[in-house]
Enzyme design. Sequence first.
Site, PDB file in Angstrom:
ATOM      1  CD  GLU A 245       7.143 -35.302  27.884  1.00 36.01           C
ATOM      2  OE1 GLU A 245       6.779 -34.724  26.839  1.00 36.01           O
ATOM      3  OE2 GLU A 245       6.977 -34.827  29.011  1.00 36.01           O
ATOM      4  CG  HIS A 246       9.313 -39.184  23.820  1.00 35.01           C
ATOM      5  ND1 HIS A 246      10.019 -38.803  22.705  1.00 35.01           N
ATOM      6  CD2 HIS A 246       9.955 -38.636  24.870  1.00 35.01           C
ATOM      7  CE1 HIS A 246      11.066 -38.074  23.078  1.00 35.01           C
ATOM      8  NE2 HIS A 246      11.042 -37.948  24.390  1.00 35.01           N
TER       9      HIS A 246
ATOM     10  N   GLY B  61      15.687 -22.910  24.451  1.00 31.68           N
ATOM     11  CA  GLY B  61      16.463 -24.145  24.503  1.00 31.68           C
ATOM     12  C   GLY B  61      16.281 -24.931  25.785  1.00 31.68           C
ATOM     13  CB  ALA B  62      14.714 -24.217  28.988  1.00 24.92           C
ATOM     14  N   GLY B  63      13.423 -26.421  26.657  1.00 27.79           N
ATOM     15  CA  GLY B  63      12.372 -27.428  26.522  1.00 27.79           C
ATOM     16  C   GLY B  63      11.013 -26.891  26.944  1.00 27.79           C
ATOM     17  CG  LEU B  64      10.380 -24.463  29.695  1.00 28.04           C
ATOM     18  CD1 LEU B  64      10.584 -23.358  30.718  1.00 28.04           C
ATOM     19  CD2 LEU B  64       9.535 -25.586  30.299  1.00 28.04           C
TER      20      LEU B  64
ATOM     21  CD  GLU C  53       9.978 -26.189  15.572  1.00 27.31           C
ATOM     22  OE1 GLU C  53       9.306 -25.193  15.905  1.00 27.31           O
ATOM     23  OE2 GLU C  53      11.168 -26.341  15.854  1.00 27.31           O
TER      24      GLU C  53
ATOM     25  CG  ASP D  11       6.141 -28.782  21.796  1.00 27.77           C
ATOM     26  OD1 ASP D  11       5.657 -29.538  22.651  1.00 27.77           O
ATOM     27  OD2 ASP D  11       7.294 -28.909  21.352  1.00 27.77           O
TER      28      ASP D  11
ATOM     29  CE1 TYR E  95      10.603 -35.733  20.079  1.00 28.44           C
ATOM     30  CE2 TYR E  95      10.679 -35.730  17.682  1.00 28.44           C
ATOM     31  CZ  TYR E  95       9.973 -35.561  18.851  1.00 28.44           C
ATOM     32  OH  TYR E  95       8.637 -35.220  18.805  1.00 28.44           O
TER      33      TYR E  95
END
Length: 381
Positions: A34-35, A122-125, A160, A172, A221
Amino acid sequence: MPIRERVVEEFDRRFGARPAVLVRAPGRVNLIGEHTDYNDGYVLPMAIDRAVWIALDATSDTVVDVVALDMNERGCFDLNGLRERGDQGWLEYLKGTAWALQGAGHTLRSWRGVMAGDIPVGAGLSSSAALEMATARAFAWAGALAWDAAAMARLGQKAENQWVGVNCGIMDQMICAAGRQDHALLLDCRSLQYQLAPLPSGATVVILDTGTRRGLVDSAYNERRAQCEEAARRFGVKALRDVDPVQMQDLLPRLDAVTARRARHVVTEIARTVEAAAAMHAGDAAALGRLMDLSHRSLREDFEVSSPALDTMVEKARQHRGCLGARMTGAGFGGCAVALVDAARAECFAADTASAYIAATGNEPAVYVCRATAGALVEPV
Ligand code: GLA
């Protein structure tokens, strides 16, 4: 009715014809890493069994015409004259993708379609990456463009970043373009090469949505990205990917305390991600779970992108005997956690964790026991 059939039936109803093909592009969950993507590091995401579907056929003018069933809206845009972002909501993702494809020199053909999906927004999926890759697949089919997953992912990311205006990394779009059934991908975000990592048999991935969202995600972010770039500059390397955990010990004194914690998360997380893929190849679900636990601690304490809701969800998940490991997933500050769970206990894990979380927070969670699926595809109707 399954979404696949719904978009076909609605296409027929609205356009009075059978669609020529179907496009499916999945959402994703990141198991670990992550990140790390914008630090040229490794990530280990999988494409999930929730997706955006488009039923479409090619048209002979220059107008893309799309019905979005979930919004109950219809939107159009002309392929000639895509210059800057408008304010047409979901349609901007399609326009931005078309704009990025044209910018790469592709000649686009128009199409009309009916679209629907079941990735929560908007859920991060990664519902937006799915929209971009579904659109890219639609244009690739209509214009007979070759499908190079990495090249298409880069163009989705460009849409994006530069059209929609969100400063994301490559993870993603890449997993959405290149995912494989029953596998996660160990993805090198510098070269965009990847290896398949099989999900350990007997283990299931469960997504735990905290039901919380935080508005400041974008600015936090961008701040984290800037801190990582600053750390790389002070270390004298191109990206934090170029430092390993041993070298890092000598370099950390060059940084102030906060930047040092950010760098320590990224460098150790990249190492954990490579280790996690090895654990998957060895079929060692317990080792994978332990690495996920360590990842969460690092994200909470060093990178500071967790939240009380995420910490509670991870804690409740961890207390269940079916749980092998759990962590926040995605950008953070809200959204989802991901857990690796003993498959035989997945359903009771999901129910028990949801109730423990509700009792502790009063928030309404959503829980998805999920499978790893293929990336963006064109299918016959
Ligand atoms: C978001 C971004 C990704 C990645 C993750 C954090 O999901 O879109 O590119 O940076 O955050 O790992």
